[in-house]
Design a protein around this motif. Sequence first.
Motif, PDB file in Angstrom:
ATOM      1  N   ARG A   1      13.449 -92.684 -62.603  1.00 57.18           N
ATOM      2  CA  ARG A   1      12.886 -91.593 -63.389  1.00 57.18           C
ATOM      3  C   ARG A   1      11.800 -92.138 -64.305  1.00 57.18           C
ATOM      4  O   ARG A   1      11.875 -93.256 -64.783  1.00 57.18           O
ATOM      5  N   ASN A   2      10.822 -91.302 -64.541  1.00 57.16           N
ATOM      6  CA  ASN A   2       9.733 -91.647 -65.440  1.00 57.16           C
ATOM      7  C   ASN A   2      10.069 -91.153 -66.848  1.00 57.16           C
ATOM      8  O   ASN A   2      10.966 -90.347 -67.029  1.00 57.16           O
ATOM      9  N   GLU A   3       9.353 -91.654 -67.826  1.00 57.31           N
ATOM     10  CA  GLU A   3       9.524 -91.264 -69.235  1.00 57.31           C
ATOM     11  C   GLU A   3      10.901 -91.644 -69.786  1.00 57.31           C
ATOM     12  O   GLU A   3      11.441 -90.959 -70.655  1.00 57.31           O
ATOM     13  N   VAL A   4      11.473 -92.737 -69.304  1.00 57.91           N
ATOM     14  CA  VAL A   4      12.733 -93.256 -69.833  1.00 57.91           C
ATOM     15  C   VAL A   4      12.393 -94.174 -71.010  1.00 57.91           C
ATOM     16  O   VAL A   4      11.521 -95.040 -70.891  1.00 57.91           O
ATOM     17  N   THR A   5      13.060 -93.978 -72.128  1.00 56.91           N
ATOM     18  CA  THR A   5      12.831 -94.800 -73.313  1.00 56.91           C
ATOM     19  C   THR A   5      14.004 -95.757 -73.480  1.00 56.91           C
ATOM     20  O   THR A   5      15.149 -95.326 -73.540  1.00 56.91           O
ATOM     21  N   ILE A   6      13.696 -97.051 -73.535  1.00 59.28           N
ATOM     22  CA  ILE A   6      14.702 -98.078 -73.774  1.00 59.28           C
ATOM     23  C   ILE A   6      14.538 -98.556 -75.209  1.00 59.28           C
ATOM     24  O   ILE A   6      13.446 -98.939 -75.622  1.00 59.28           O
ATOM     25  N   ILE A   7      15.622 -98.537 -75.968  1.00 69.97           N
ATOM     26  CA  ILE A   7      15.605 -98.947 -77.370  1.00 69.97           C
ATOM     27  C   ILE A   7      16.501-100.168 -77.506  1.00 69.97           C
ATOM     28  O   ILE A   7      17.634-100.168 -77.042  1.00 69.97           O
ATOM     29  N   GLY A   8      15.990-101.201 -78.135  1.00 66.76           N
ATOM     30  CA  GLY A   8      16.758-102.427 -78.313  1.00 66.76           C
ATOM     31  C   GLY A   8      15.937-103.461 -79.029  1.00 66.76           C
ATOM     32  O   GLY A   8      15.195-103.159 -79.957  1.00 66.76           O
ATOM     33  N   SER A   9      16.042-104.706 -78.563  1.00 63.50           N
ATOM     34  CA  SER A   9      15.263-105.786 -79.154  1.00 63.50           C
ATOM     35  C   SER A   9      14.617-106.594 -78.036  1.00 63.50           C
ATOM     36  O   SER A   9      15.187-106.747 -76.961  1.00 63.50           O
ATOM     37  N   LEU A  10      13.434-107.090 -78.308  1.00 60.33           N
ATOM     38  CA  LEU A  10      12.693-107.901 -77.348  1.00 60.33           C
ATOM     39  C   LEU A  10      13.097-109.357 -77.520  1.00 60.33           C
ATOM     40  O   LEU A  10      13.110-109.880 -78.624  1.00 60.33           O
ATOM     41  N   GLU A  11      13.459-109.996 -76.411  1.00 59.99           N
ATOM     42  CA  GLU A  11      13.842-111.404 -76.477  1.00 59.99           C
ATOM     43  C   GLU A  11      12.607-112.268 -76.678  1.00 59.99           C
ATOM     44  O   GLU A  11      11.473-111.815 -76.551  1.00 59.99           O
ATOM     45  N   SER A  12      12.830-113.535 -76.940  1.00 60.58           N
ATOM     46  CA  SER A  12      11.731-114.455 -77.269  1.00 60.58           C
ATOM     47  C   SER A  12      10.777-114.670 -76.100  1.00 60.58           C
ATOM     48  O   SER A  12       9.632-115.037 -76.323  1.00 60.58           O
TER      49      SER A  12
ATOM     50  N   GLY B   1       9.472-112.395 -74.314  1.00 65.35           N
ATOM     51  CA  GLY B   1       8.519-111.296 -74.324  1.00 65.35           C
ATOM     52  C   GLY B   1       8.576-110.438 -73.077  1.00 65.35           C
ATOM     53  O   GLY B   1       7.760-109.536 -72.908  1.00 65.35           O
ATOM     54  N   LYS B   2       9.548-110.677 -72.191  1.00 67.82           N
ATOM     55  CA  LYS B   2       9.642-109.935 -70.940  1.00 67.82           C
ATOM     56  C   LYS B   2      11.001-109.278 -70.738  1.00 67.82           C
ATOM     57  O   LYS B   2      11.210-108.599 -69.748  1.00 67.82           O
ATOM     58  N   THR B   3      11.927-109.482 -71.649  1.00 63.29           N
ATOM     59  CA  THR B   3      13.285-108.973 -71.499  1.00 63.29           C
ATOM     60  C   THR B   3      13.661-108.139 -72.712  1.00 63.29           C
ATOM     61  O   THR B   3      13.452-108.558 -73.848  1.00 63.29           O
ATOM     62  N   ILE B   4      14.223-106.955 -72.453  1.00 64.54           N
ATOM     63  CA  ILE B   4      14.673-106.072 -73.523  1.00 64.54           C
ATOM     64  C   ILE B   4      16.191-106.062 -73.526  1.00 64.54           C
ATOM     65  O   ILE B   4      16.811-105.770 -72.503  1.00 64.54           O
ATOM     66  N   ASP B   5      16.796-106.383 -74.675  1.00 62.76           N
ATOM     67  CA  ASP B   5      18.241-106.216 -74.863  1.00 62.76           C
ATOM     68  C   ASP B   5      18.449-104.748 -75.216  1.00 62.76           C
ATOM     69  O   ASP B   5      18.195-104.333 -76.339  1.00 62.76           O
ATOM     70  N   ALA B   6      18.892-103.971 -74.245  1.00 58.92           N
ATOM     71  CA  ALA B   6      18.996-102.520 -74.420  1.00 58.92           C
ATOM     72  C   ALA B   6      20.226-102.150 -75.224  1.00 58.92           C
ATOM     73  O   ALA B   6      21.343-102.480 -74.842  1.00 58.92           O
ATOM     74  N   LYS B   7      20.015-101.493 -76.345  1.00 60.50           N
ATOM     75  CA  LYS B   7      21.107-101.000 -77.181  1.00 60.50           C
ATOM     76  C   LYS B   7      21.357 -99.514 -76.909  1.00 60.50           C
ATOM     77  O   LYS B   7      22.480 -99.058 -76.936  1.00 60.50           O
ATOM     78  N   LYS B   8      20.275 -98.760 -76.673  1.00 66.14           N
ATOM     79  CA  LYS B   8      20.344 -97.328 -76.385  1.00 66.14           C
ATOM     80  C   LYS B   8      19.224 -96.983 -75.404  1.00 66.14           C
ATOM     81  O   LYS B   8      18.308 -97.766 -75.200  1.00 66.14           O
ATOM     82  N   PHE B   9      19.319 -95.800 -74.838  1.00 63.40           N
ATOM     83  CA  PHE B   9      18.234 -95.301 -74.003  1.00 63.40           C
ATOM     84  C   PHE B   9      18.170 -93.786 -74.119  1.00 63.40           C
ATOM     85  O   PHE B   9      19.147 -93.134 -74.485  1.00 63.40           O
ATOM     86  N   LYS B  10      17.000 -93.256 -73.829  1.00 65.52           N
ATOM     87  CA  LYS B  10      16.792 -91.807 -73.800  1.00 65.52           C
ATOM     88  C   LYS B  10      16.208 -91.472 -72.439  1.00 65.52           C
ATOM     89  O   LYS B  10      15.168 -91.999 -72.056  1.00 65.52           O
ATOM     90  N   ALA B  11      16.893 -90.611 -71.725  1.00 60.70           N
ATOM     91  CA  ALA B  11      16.410 -90.188 -70.414  1.00 60.70           C
ATOM     92  C   ALA B  11      15.802 -88.798 -70.533  1.00 60.70           C
ATOM     93  O   ALA B  11      16.256 -87.986 -71.333  1.00 60.70           O
ATOM     94  N   PRO B  12      14.775 -88.516 -69.739  1.00 56.96           N
ATOM     95  CA  PRO B  12      14.215 -87.164 -69.763  1.00 56.96           C
ATOM     96  C   PRO B  12      15.223 -86.187 -69.164  1.00 56.96           C
ATOM     97  O   PRO B  12      16.138 -86.593 -68.439  1.00 56.96           O
ATOM     98  N   PRO B  13      15.080 -84.896 -69.446  1.00 54.37           N
ATOM     99  CA  PRO B  13      16.009 -83.935 -68.865  1.00 54.37           C
ATOM    100  C   PRO B  13      15.874 -83.928 -67.342  1.00 54.37           C
ATOM    101  O   PRO B  13      14.796 -84.217 -66.809  1.00 54.37           O
TER     102      PRO B  13
ATOM    103  N   SER C   1      12.299-106.722 -67.980  1.00 51.62           N
ATOM    104  CA  SER C   1      13.667-106.792 -67.475  1.00 51.62           C
ATOM    105  C   SER C   1      14.597-106.161 -68.494  1.00 51.62           C
ATOM    106  O   SER C   1      14.399-106.302 -69.697  1.00 51.62           O
ATOM    107  N   ILE C   2      15.634-105.469 -67.999  1.00 52.57           N
ATOM    108  CA  ILE C   2      16.595-104.814 -68.871  1.00 52.57           C
ATOM    109  C   ILE C   2      17.880-105.620 -68.880  1.00 52.57           C
ATOM    110  O   ILE C   2      18.458-105.890 -67.836  1.00 52.57           O
ATOM    111  N   LYS C   3      18.303-106.000 -70.068  1.00 52.31           N
ATOM    112  CA  LYS C   3      19.576-106.690 -70.256  1.00 52.31           C
ATOM    113  C   LYS C   3      20.473-105.722 -71.023  1.00 52.31           C
ATOM    114  O   LYS C   3      20.285-105.532 -72.221  1.00 52.31           O
ATOM    115  N   PRO C   4      21.407-105.064 -70.329  1.00 51.45           N
ATOM    116  CA  PRO C   4      22.197-104.015 -70.992  1.00 51.45           C
ATOM    117  C   PRO C   4      23.203-104.581 -71.981  1.00 51.45           C
ATOM    118  O   PRO C   4      24.307-104.949 -71.615  1.00 51.45           O
TER     119      PRO C   4
END
Length: 133
Positions: free
Chosen positions: A97-108, A110-122, A79-82
């Motif tokens: 889209r495929n190949e999307v990179t989510i950068i952040g921290s994993l919550e306790s 283990g199923k939720t990412i606190d998204a700080k940044k993302f990288k989308a493919p062109p 799950s993405i928590k923006p």
Amino acid sequence: MKKVALLALLGAGMLFAGTPFEKKGFLTTKWCAEHDLFADCRLESYHCGSGGCFRDWLPGEPEKMQLVLYVHDEGKIYSIKPAGVRVSDLLEKAANRNEVTIIGSLESDGKTIDAKKFKAPPPPKKSFFKGCL
């Protein structure tokens, strides 16, 4: 001796706590990922949460969208928590889209990412069909 070992463990824990968590996968809604609809994800699931939900949804009701990242290698849904990312940017540049990179921290959990940044493919290149139909 015990104090030195304890301080070393605490220092190592602080070191790893500062490292960003990064996952690459397919960005979609929870309903589409659970039903294995990736390229064919229904657009109403981005607004009211599932396929066919527009029949029961009334204008003015809050959105029920839940963005997730499906990681193909693991077969796992995160799950993405923006936290530091605007949802409008995610939807415009990375949704379905495929190949999307989510950068952040994993919550306790283990199923939720606190998204700080993302990288989308062109975006896909524009093409022109020159054949006979």
